[in-house]
Design an enzyme around this catalytic site. Structure first.
Site, PDB file in Angstrom:
ATOM      1  N   CYS A  37      -6.615  -7.694 -10.534  1.00 46.75           N
ATOM      2  CA  CYS A  37      -7.800  -7.229  -9.824  1.00 46.75           C
ATOM      3  C   CYS A  37      -8.522  -6.228 -10.718  1.00 46.75           C
ATOM      4  O   CYS A  37      -8.021  -5.835 -11.784  1.00 46.75           O
ATOM      5  CB  CYS A  37      -7.407  -6.573  -8.504  1.00 46.75           C
ATOM      6  SG  CYS A  37      -6.379  -5.089  -8.719  1.00 46.75           S
ATOM      7  N   HIS A  99      -2.075   3.802  -8.475  1.00 49.02           N
ATOM      8  CA  HIS A  99      -1.727   4.005  -7.061  1.00 49.02           C
ATOM      9  C   HIS A  99      -2.197   5.341  -6.514  1.00 49.02           C
ATOM     10  O   HIS A  99      -2.177   5.556  -5.299  1.00 49.02           O
ATOM     11  CB  HIS A  99      -0.211   3.886  -6.882  1.00 49.02           C
ATOM     12  CG  HIS A  99       0.363   2.688  -7.547  1.00 49.02           C
ATOM     13  ND1 HIS A  99       1.001   2.748  -8.781  1.00 49.02           N
ATOM     14  CD2 HIS A  99       0.365   1.385  -7.190  1.00 49.02           C
ATOM     15  CE1 HIS A  99       1.374   1.536  -9.138  1.00 49.02           C
ATOM     16  NE2 HIS A  99       1.000   0.696  -8.194  1.00 49.02           N
ATOM     17  N   CYS A 121      -7.042   3.638  -8.809  1.00 50.45           N
ATOM     18  CA  CYS A 121      -8.015   2.616  -8.435  1.00 50.45           C
ATOM     19  C   CYS A 121      -9.088   3.241  -7.553  1.00 50.45           C
ATOM     20  O   CYS A 121      -8.778   3.960  -6.596  1.00 50.45           O
ATOM     21  CB  CYS A 121      -7.312   1.483  -7.683  1.00 50.45           C
ATOM     22  SG  CYS A 121      -8.463   0.256  -7.021  1.00 50.45           S
ATOM     23  N   HIS A 149       6.162   4.141  -0.623  1.00 50.85           N
ATOM     24  CA  HIS A 149       5.280   3.535  -1.630  1.00 50.85           C
ATOM     25  C   HIS A 149       4.417   4.625  -2.257  1.00 50.85           C
ATOM     26  O   HIS A 149       3.936   5.536  -1.585  1.00 50.85           O
ATOM     27  CB  HIS A 149       4.396   2.463  -0.977  1.00 50.85           C
ATOM     28  CG  HIS A 149       3.635   1.633  -1.957  1.00 50.85           C
ATOM     29  ND1 HIS A 149       2.450   2.055  -2.524  1.00 50.85           N
ATOM     30  CD2 HIS A 149       3.892   0.416  -2.496  1.00 50.85           C
ATOM     31  CE1 HIS A 149       2.003   1.117  -3.354  1.00 50.85           C
ATOM     32  NE2 HIS A 149       2.864   0.114  -3.356  1.00 50.85           N
ATOM     33  N   GLU A 151       1.417   4.751  -3.327  1.00 49.90           N
ATOM     34  CA  GLU A 151       0.070   4.925  -2.781  1.00 49.90           C
ATOM     35  C   GLU A 151       0.102   5.727  -1.482  1.00 49.90           C
ATOM     36  O   GLU A 151      -0.739   6.599  -1.250  1.00 49.90           O
ATOM     37  CB  GLU A 151      -0.575   3.559  -2.541  1.00 49.90           C
ATOM     38  CG  GLU A 151      -2.019   3.667  -2.088  1.00 49.90           C
ATOM     39  CD  GLU A 151      -2.637   2.325  -1.740  1.00 49.90           C
ATOM     40  OE1 GLU A 151      -3.459   2.301  -0.805  1.00 49.90           O
ATOM     41  OE2 GLU A 151      -2.293   1.317  -2.396  1.00 49.90           O
ATOM     42  N   SER A 248       3.820  -4.367  -3.919  1.00 50.35           N
ATOM     43  CA  SER A 248       3.612  -4.599  -2.489  1.00 50.35           C
ATOM     44  C   SER A 248       2.762  -5.828  -2.235  1.00 50.35           C
ATOM     45  O   SER A 248       3.098  -6.675  -1.398  1.00 50.35           O
ATOM     46  CB  SER A 248       2.954  -3.363  -1.868  1.00 50.35           C
ATOM     47  OG  SER A 248       2.667  -3.577  -0.505  1.00 50.35           O
ATOM     48  N   SER A 292      -1.303  -7.387  -9.997  1.00 55.65           N
ATOM     49  CA  SER A 292      -0.920  -6.657 -11.211  1.00 55.65           C
ATOM     50  C   SER A 292      -0.288  -7.574 -12.253  1.00 55.65           C
ATOM     51  O   SER A 292       0.389  -7.114 -13.170  1.00 55.65           O
ATOM     52  CB  SER A 292       0.042  -5.519 -10.852  1.00 55.65           C
ATOM     53  OG  SER A 292       1.096  -5.979 -10.035  1.00 55.65           O
TER      54      SER A 292
END
Length: 345
Positions: A37, A99, A121, A149, A151, A248, A292
């Protein structure tokens, strides 16, 4: 940009070879979009550019993106991945992963006199800003995401006194708020769209005045990859998802494939992890990759399948993606300064 970040090369294995494969009834459904992405592409290029600009080592707090191949490749170029800011020698350069990190991490870096490059990001940064805004307005923030996680840790750190983690629909019963008229939900960007909406539905039943974020928090790439897998899932006896186990969005693709009706689905880091037995009785294989994952790993899987008679490849296209993000501002500043200095010589 090296081969790791080149997603534009056509793979010879993606060209349908025609009659032999069709007679055997073997085919591959290849999801589009798949792989990198915009946020991942930006983060990986940022590490590569930083190594070129400043020289090795460049320290990176946590994996820049959740992919083993990417991390190993960058390590070979001079990146050093650490878990905590305290591991970075004082005065060095440290990059924050895609993240995102909590404000306390920025302070830790400042205390150690580290030069920082923030490769978070922009879509994650958006969620951070939403958390800060709603906390400033004294809302209780229900953050839908997976406990532990990176993030989620980063977003929670923006307003720890206002944020409650909701880890799926089954967690809703445990949620308590101060004022049911001031409750908002946010989410991790890489979740299953369907499960997140199920969680939101359960939260709205419990808190009818729950408000939603101004725009969807689940990123465009996560959604597009899930839509493509849904389109192929019902027609596939097997779906192979290329991605690392700590990714994830890659793990969610396996779940989405099974939910869409795929006979089986497996997550692999590369072709070397595919088991021959998975092909028993299989005529249609779906292939996709997490956000990723560099395309070279997908090419390896397609080649592995081609060698076993799965040469007929059909693209399953769910969306066009043209989004790009500029490099982190700290890196852009120094690259511009260098270009200006060279032009004056």
């Amino acid at each position: 940009m090296g081969p790791m970040t080149d997603t534009s090369r056509p793979s010879p294995a993606t060209t349908p070879s025609g009659d032999a494969a069709r007679r055997a009834g073997k085919r591959v459904l290849l999801a589009a979009p798949r792989g990198y992405c915009a946020g991942v592409d930006r983060a990986v290029i940022a590490v590569e550019k930083a190594l070129e600009q400043y020289g090795a080592p460049i320290y990176v707090r946590h994996e820049i993106v959740h992919n083993k191949y990417v991390v190993r490749t960058l390590e070979k170029k001079g990146a050093i991945f650490v878990e905590e800011t305290a591991e970075v020698p004082e005065g060095s350069i440290v990059m924050f992963s895609a993240h995102g990190v909590a404000p306390v991490v920025h302070q830790e870096a400042a205390d150690r006199k580290l030069a920082t490059i923030d490769a978070t990001c922009p879509l994650v940064t958006k969620v951070h800003k939403e958390a800060v805004r709603f906390a400033n307005e004294d809302y209780d923030i229900l953050l839908i995401g997976h406990d532990g996680h990176e993030e989620v840790i980063g977003t929670s750190g923006e307003a720890p006194d206002h944020i409650t983690l909701v880890d799926g629909p089954d967690d809703v019963a445990n949620v308590e708020v101060r004022d049911e008229s001031k409750v908002v939900w946010l989410s991790q960007t890489t979740l299953s769209v369907d499960e997140t909406m199920e969680t939101v539905g359960a939260l709205k039943e419990k808190f009818p005045q729950l408000i939603s974020p101004p725009s969807d928090d689940i990123c465009y790439a996560t959604q597009n990859r899930q839509i493509a897998v849904k389109q192929m899932g019902a027609d596939a006896d097997l779906v192979i998802v290329v991605g690392s186990k700590n990714s994830s969005n890659s793990v969610r693709l396996v779940e989405v494939a099974l939910g869409a009706g795929a006979g089986a689905s497996h997550l692999v880091d590369g072709a070397e992890e595919i088991e021959e037995s998975w092909l028993d009785g299989v005529s249609t294989v779906g292939v996709t990759s997490g956000a990723s994952v560099p395309e070279i790993l997908v090419e390896g899987v397609l080649e592995w399948l081609s060698q076993r008679g799965f040469e007929d490849v059909e693209i399953v296209k769910a969306a066009e993606e043209s989004i790009t993000f500029s490099l982190p501002k700290e890196l852009r500043r120094d690259l511009r300064a260098e270009a200006a200095a060279l032009s004056e010589k």
